[in-house]
Design an enzyme around this catalytic site. Sequence first.
Site, PDB file in Angstrom:
ATOM      1  N   LYS A  69       8.367  -0.437   4.333  1.00  0.00           N
ATOM      2  CA  LYS A  69       6.939  -0.435   4.681  1.00  0.00           C
ATOM      3  C   LYS A  69       6.661  -0.245   6.171  1.00  0.00           C
ATOM      4  O   LYS A  69       5.518  -0.009   6.556  1.00  0.00           O
ATOM      5  CB  LYS A  69       6.256  -1.710   4.180  1.00  0.00           C
ATOM      6  CG  LYS A  69       6.277  -1.902   2.696  1.00  0.00           C
ATOM      7  CD  LYS A  69       5.662  -0.783   1.847  1.00  0.00           C
ATOM      8  CE  LYS A  69       4.239  -0.434   2.138  1.00  0.00           C
ATOM      9  NZ  LYS A  69       3.561   0.221   0.972  1.00  0.00           N
TER      10      LYS A  69
HETATM   11  N1  PMP Z   1       9.810  -2.595  -2.742  1.00  0.00           N
HETATM   12  C1  PMP Z   1       9.327  -3.536  -1.897  1.00  0.00           C
HETATM   13  C2  PMP Z   1      10.176  -4.746  -1.613  1.00  0.00           C
HETATM   14  C3  PMP Z   1       8.055  -3.375  -1.314  1.00  0.00           C
HETATM   15  O1  PMP Z   1       7.574  -4.322  -0.483  1.00  0.00           O
HETATM   16  C4  PMP Z   1       7.294  -2.231  -1.631  1.00  0.00           C
HETATM   17  C5  PMP Z   1       5.943  -2.064  -1.002  1.00  0.00           C
HETATM   18  N2  PMP Z   1       4.859  -2.547  -1.749  1.00  0.00           N
HETATM   19  C6  PMP Z   1       7.815  -1.293  -2.541  1.00  0.00           C
HETATM   20  C7  PMP Z   1       9.090  -1.504  -3.052  1.00  0.00           C
HETATM   21  C8  PMP Z   1       7.029  -0.092  -3.025  1.00  0.00           C
HETATM   22  O2  PMP Z   1       6.653   0.819  -2.069  1.00  0.00           O
HETATM   23  P1  PMP Z   1       5.278   1.627  -2.171  1.00  0.00           P
HETATM   24  O3  PMP Z   1       4.176   0.698  -1.731  1.00  0.00           O
HETATM   25  O4  PMP Z   1       5.467   2.764  -1.228  1.00  0.00           O
HETATM   26  O5  PMP Z   1       5.056   2.069  -3.573  1.00  0.00           O
END
Ligand code: PMP
Length: 326
Positions: free
Chosen positions: A38
Site C-alpha cells: 500500500k
Molecule cells: N493485502 C493486504 C495485507 C492489504 O493491506 C491490501 C490492501 N487493502 C491488499 C492485500 C489488497 O490490495 P488492494 O487494495 O490493492 O486491492
Amino acid sequence: MIELIGNTPMVRLAGPSAAAGCEIFGKCEFVNPGASVKDRAAWWIIRDAEQRGELQPGGTVVEGTAGNTGIGIALVANARGYKTIIVMPDNQSQEKMDTLRALGAQLVLVPPTKFADPNHFVHTSRRLAEETPGAVWANQFDNIANRRAHIESTAPEIWAQMEGRLDGFTCAVGTGGTLAGTGMGLKAEDENIRVALTDPYGAALYNYYACGELKAEGSSVAEGIGQGRITANLEGAPVDTQFRISDEEGLAWVARLLREEGLCLGLSSGINVAGAVELGKQLAAERGPEARVATILCDTGFRYLSTLYNAQWLEAKGLPVFDWLR
Ligand code: PMP
C-alpha cells in the site's frame, strides 16, 4: 523515503512452483518502507493531490482505514510535510492503533457500524476531510490514482523482472488497485498474459466474475482483502478467470513459505500464492512447465504476531495452529 517505494525484488517460490508444475514468482512488497504493497497507492494518491493543487504545504491527508494504507499514508505524509488523520473502527487491534500513533497519525476512533450508516468510518473520514481546512480525502477505494500506481510501477517492474516472459498474474482484492492496475499494465505488454482474481471467502467478487452476481459466501479472517462491490479501481479490470481460496489453504501456504523458504508473510500473501498455484496448474497444462505466473507478497507477517502467529488466536478462530507454535 519516497525513493524507497517500489522496485521491490521478485523471488521464485520453490514449493509453489513444484505444486503447480511450472514457475511461480512472488513480488516482495513487504520490502517497501511501510512493509506493504500500500505504500505505492499512498504515494500515488498524495502526489496526485499535490499535482491537482489540492494538497498544499502543511496540509492534511485524511483516510478511513484500519491497516496498511494508513501506515503508507502516514509515512509518505511525514516525508512530504503533511499531517495525517486516520479514522478507524474502535474494535481494531491495539497493535494497529499503536502503530499508527507511533508514526505520528492522529487517530479518530468511531464505533463499528454498517456501511449504510453515515457514521461508518469511511463516511466519517470523508466528512472530516471536508470540514478540515487544507485537507484532502485519500478515498483509496474509488480514487483511481491508486490503480495508476500499479499501472505505472508494479506492472512495468514485473514485466522487466520477468524479462518479457510471463503467462499469468493473480492476486486478491481489497480496493482492487493492485489487481486492476497490474493486470492492465501487464496486458498492455502482452495480451496473452492471463489475469486471474483470487478471492477469499466472505467476498462477493468471485461470483461476480464467474456469473455476474455480486454474492458473498462464507467468511475469512484475512485482513486487507475481501470486497463486496465494484469499486472505481475495479471498473474495467481485465479479469480472465477467478479462483476462491479458503483461509485454511492460505494459512497452509503461509506456514510452508515461512518454514521451507524463510518468508514471513500475512494471510493475503498465502491466499495469493494458493491462487497462483491454481493458475499455474491451468497454464502448465496448456503451455507446459516453462509457464510463468506472478503474484504479490503483500505484507510482512511481523504485522500479525498477535493473530496469525498466535496459537490462542488461531484456536479461537477455529483455524489450525502451526505445529511449531503448539
Ligand atoms: N493485502 C493486504 C495485507 C492489504 O493491506 C491490501 C490492501 N487493502 C491488499 C492485500 C489488497 O490490495 P488492494 O487494495 O490493492 O486491492
